[in-house]
Design a protein around this motif. Structure first.
Motif, short mmCIF file in Angstrom:
data_model
loop_
_atom_site.label_atom_id
_atom_site.label_comp_id
_atom_site.label_asym_id
_atom_site.label_seq_id
_atom_site.Cartn_x
_atom_site.Cartn_y
_atom_site.Cartn_z
N HIS A 106 1.64 -1.27 -14.06
CA HIS A 106 2.28 -0.07 -13.53
C HIS A 106 1.38 0.57 -12.48
O HIS A 106 0.23 0.15 -12.28
N SER A 107 1.88 1.59 -11.81
CA SER A 107 1.06 2.37 -10.89
C SER A 107 1.10 3.84 -11.30
O SER A 107 2.10 4.33 -11.82
N LEU A 108 -0.01 4.53 -11.08
CA LEU A 108 -0.13 5.95 -11.38
C LEU A 108 -0.88 6.55 -10.21
O LEU A 108 -2.09 6.37 -10.07
N THR A 109 -0.17 7.27 -9.34
CA THR A 109 -0.71 7.70 -8.06
C THR A 109 -0.70 9.22 -7.94
O THR A 109 0.35 9.85 -8.14
N PRO A 110 -1.84 9.85 -7.62
CA PRO A 110 -1.88 11.32 -7.45
C PRO A 110 -0.93 11.79 -6.36
O PRO A 110 -0.80 11.15 -5.31
N LEU A 121 4.30 7.95 -11.72
CA LEU A 121 4.22 6.79 -12.60
C LEU A 121 5.39 5.88 -12.27
O LEU A 121 6.55 6.30 -12.35
N ALA A 122 5.09 4.63 -11.91
CA ALA A 122 6.17 3.73 -11.46
C ALA A 122 6.01 2.34 -12.06
O ALA A 122 4.91 1.77 -12.07
N GLY A 123 7.13 1.80 -12.55
CA GLY A 123 7.22 0.41 -12.95
C GLY A 123 6.31 0.01 -14.10
O GLY A 123 5.90 0.83 -14.93
N GLY A 124 6.02 -1.27 -14.14
CA GLY A 124 5.21 -1.83 -15.21
C GLY A 124 6.00 -2.84 -16.03
O GLY A 124 7.23 -2.94 -15.93
N ASN A 125 5.29 -3.61 -16.84
CA ASN A 125 5.89 -4.69 -17.62
C ASN A 125 5.52 -4.53 -19.08
O ASN A 125 4.36 -4.29 -19.41
N SER A 126 6.51 -4.65 -19.96
CA SER A 126 6.26 -4.57 -21.40
C SER A 126 5.83 -5.92 -21.96
O SER A 126 5.53 -6.03 -23.14
N GLN A 127 5.81 -6.94 -21.11
CA GLN A 127 5.36 -8.27 -21.50
C GLN A 127 4.32 -8.74 -20.49
O GLN A 127 4.25 -8.22 -19.38
N LEU A 128 3.51 -9.72 -20.87
CA LEU A 128 2.57 -10.29 -19.92
C LEU A 128 3.33 -11.16 -18.94
O LEU A 128 4.22 -11.92 -19.32
N SER A 129 2.98 -11.10 -17.66
CA SER A 129 3.73 -11.81 -16.63
C SER A 129 2.96 -13.01 -16.12
O SER A 129 1.82 -13.27 -16.48
N VAL A 130 3.59 -13.73 -15.19
CA VAL A 130 2.98 -14.90 -14.57
C VAL A 130 1.68 -14.53 -13.87
O VAL A 130 0.83 -15.37 -13.63
N PHE A 131 1.52 -13.28 -13.52
CA PHE A 131 0.28 -12.82 -12.89
C PHE A 131 -0.94 -13.20 -13.72
O PHE A 131 -2.01 -13.45 -13.18
N PHE A 132 -0.76 -13.28 -15.03
CA PHE A 132 -1.87 -13.59 -15.91
C PHE A 132 -1.95 -15.07 -16.26
O PHE A 132 -2.66 -15.46 -17.17
N GLY A 133 -1.19 -15.91 -15.57
CA GLY A 133 -1.41 -17.32 -15.72
C GLY A 133 -0.36 -18.10 -16.49
O GLY A 133 -0.48 -19.31 -16.65
N LYS A 134 0.70 -17.46 -16.97
CA LYS A 134 1.75 -18.23 -17.64
C LYS A 134 2.58 -18.93 -16.57
O LYS A 134 3.09 -18.28 -15.65
#
Length: 266
Positions: A106-110, A121-134
Motif C-alpha cells: 500500500h501507499s501512505l502519503t502525507p 492511504l491507497a491500495g495494497g494487497n491482502s495476499q503476497l503477490s508475484v512481487f515477492f517471487g511467486k
C-alpha cells in the motif's frame, strides 16, 4: 526517505530480512510502508511476517501502525499507535464479505493544504503477490488487491473514504499495489501504476487534491506512458515526473520503457 528538506537527519535502512532492531526486537515487515511524517517522525504500517507464501504455513498479514521519532530522548524505538482501517475482502464474490485490515504494497502519503496533518492511504494487497517471487499463477495472488483510497488521520486513527473519479470510464479499475504515490506541490498526491487483478498492472494515473474526497483519473496512451511496474517517480515544480518501468505479459516482464510522464498539479 527525506524527512525535513535541507536538514541532515539519520536515515532508516531496511533489508529483505528486517527493518531495525529497536527494543531488541526484530521488526519483520515484508512489503510494509515507511512514511516520513516530518519533525523526525516516521510511520511504519502493514507488511507481512515473511516474503514467501506457503499454504501450509501462511505468513501473517500485519495491520499495525507503528511510530518512531528520531528525536525521542529515550532512544529509537517503535511505538504501537493503532491499526490500519478495515477494507472489504477484494477476493470475495458473495455476501456477506469479510473485512480485512492487514496489507502489503500500500501507499501512505502525507497531505498538505486543507488536509494538512493527514495522509492518503491507497491500495495494497491482502495476499503476497508475484512481487515477492511467486511465479506460477500470479493472478491468484493479485485477487487480494484493493482499490480503496482513504484520507487517514494517524493522530486519531480515523479514515474518510475517497471516491474514484465518478466521471471516468475507469472508475472501477482503481485496484493497485506496489504502485507509485508522489506528493504534489499543492499538497495532493498522484498515484501511478502498480499490480492489479484486472490488467494485471494498472496503467492509470489518479490525482487527489486536498479538501476533495474524489480522485481525478486519466489513462495515458500506451505509446506515451512509462511502464506501470517498477517505474521511478519524483516531485517536481510542475507536479510529478514518472519515468521508466516495465509491464508484465504472460509469464515474463517486457522490455523496460524509456518514456517519461509529467503529471501536473490540478
Amino acid at each position: 526517505i527525506p524527512n525535513n528538506p535541507g536538514q541532515p537527519v539519520p536515515v532508516l535502512f531496511s533489508s529483505t530480512q528486517q527493518i531495525g532492531w529497536f527494543n531488541s526486537e526484530p521488526m519483520l515487515t515484508y512489503g510494509a510502508t515507511l512514511t516520513a511524517g516530518g519533525d523526525g517522525v516516521f510511520w511504519l504500517t502493514g507488511g507481512a511476517t515473511r516474503a514467501q507464501s506457503d499454504t501450509r504455513n501462511p505468513p501473517t498479514m500485519l495491520d499495525s501502525i507503528r511510530k518512531i521519532s528520531l528525536l525521542d530522548p529515550e532512544g529509537l524505538s517503535f511505538t504501537d499507535v493503532g491499526t490500519l482501517p478495515p477494507y472489504a475482502d477484494p477476493a470475495c464474490t458473495s455476501d456477506p464479505c469479510n473485512t480485512l485490515t492487514g496489507r502489503v504494497g500500500h501507499s501512505l502519503t502525507p497531505l498538505g493544504g486543507a488536509d494538512s496533518g493527514k495522509m492518503l492511504l491507497a491500495g495494497g494487497n491482502s495476499q503476497l503477490s508475484v512481487f515477492f517471487g511467486k511465479t506460477t499463477d500470479y493472478r491468484g495472488d493479485l485477487d487480494g488487491i484493493t482499490k480503496d483510497v482513504e484520507v487517514f488521520d494517524p493522530a486519531t486513527g480515523t479514515a474518510e473514504p475517497v471516491e474514484h473519479d465518478p466521471n471516468s470510464a475507469y472508475r472501477n479499475q482503481g485496484y493497485r499495489a506496489f504502485h507509485l504515490a508522489i506528493p504534489l506541490p499543492d499538497g495532493g498526491v498522484a498515484l501511478w501504476g502498480g499490480w492489479s487483478p484486472l490488467d494485471p498492472e494498472n496503467p492509470l494515473v489518479e490525482v487527489f487534491t486536498p479538501g476533495s474526497r474524489s480522485m481525478v483519473t486519466f489513462a495515458p496512451s500506451e505509446t506515451d506512458a512509462p511502464g506501470p511496474l517498477g517505474s521511478a517517480g519524483a516531485a517536481v515544480e510542475e507536479g510529478a515526473m514518472i519515468c521508466g518501468g516495465s509491464s508484465y505479459e504472460g509469464d515474463h516482464y517486457l522490455e523496460s520503457q524509456t518514456q517519461c510522464l509529467l503529471v501536473r498539479s490540478t
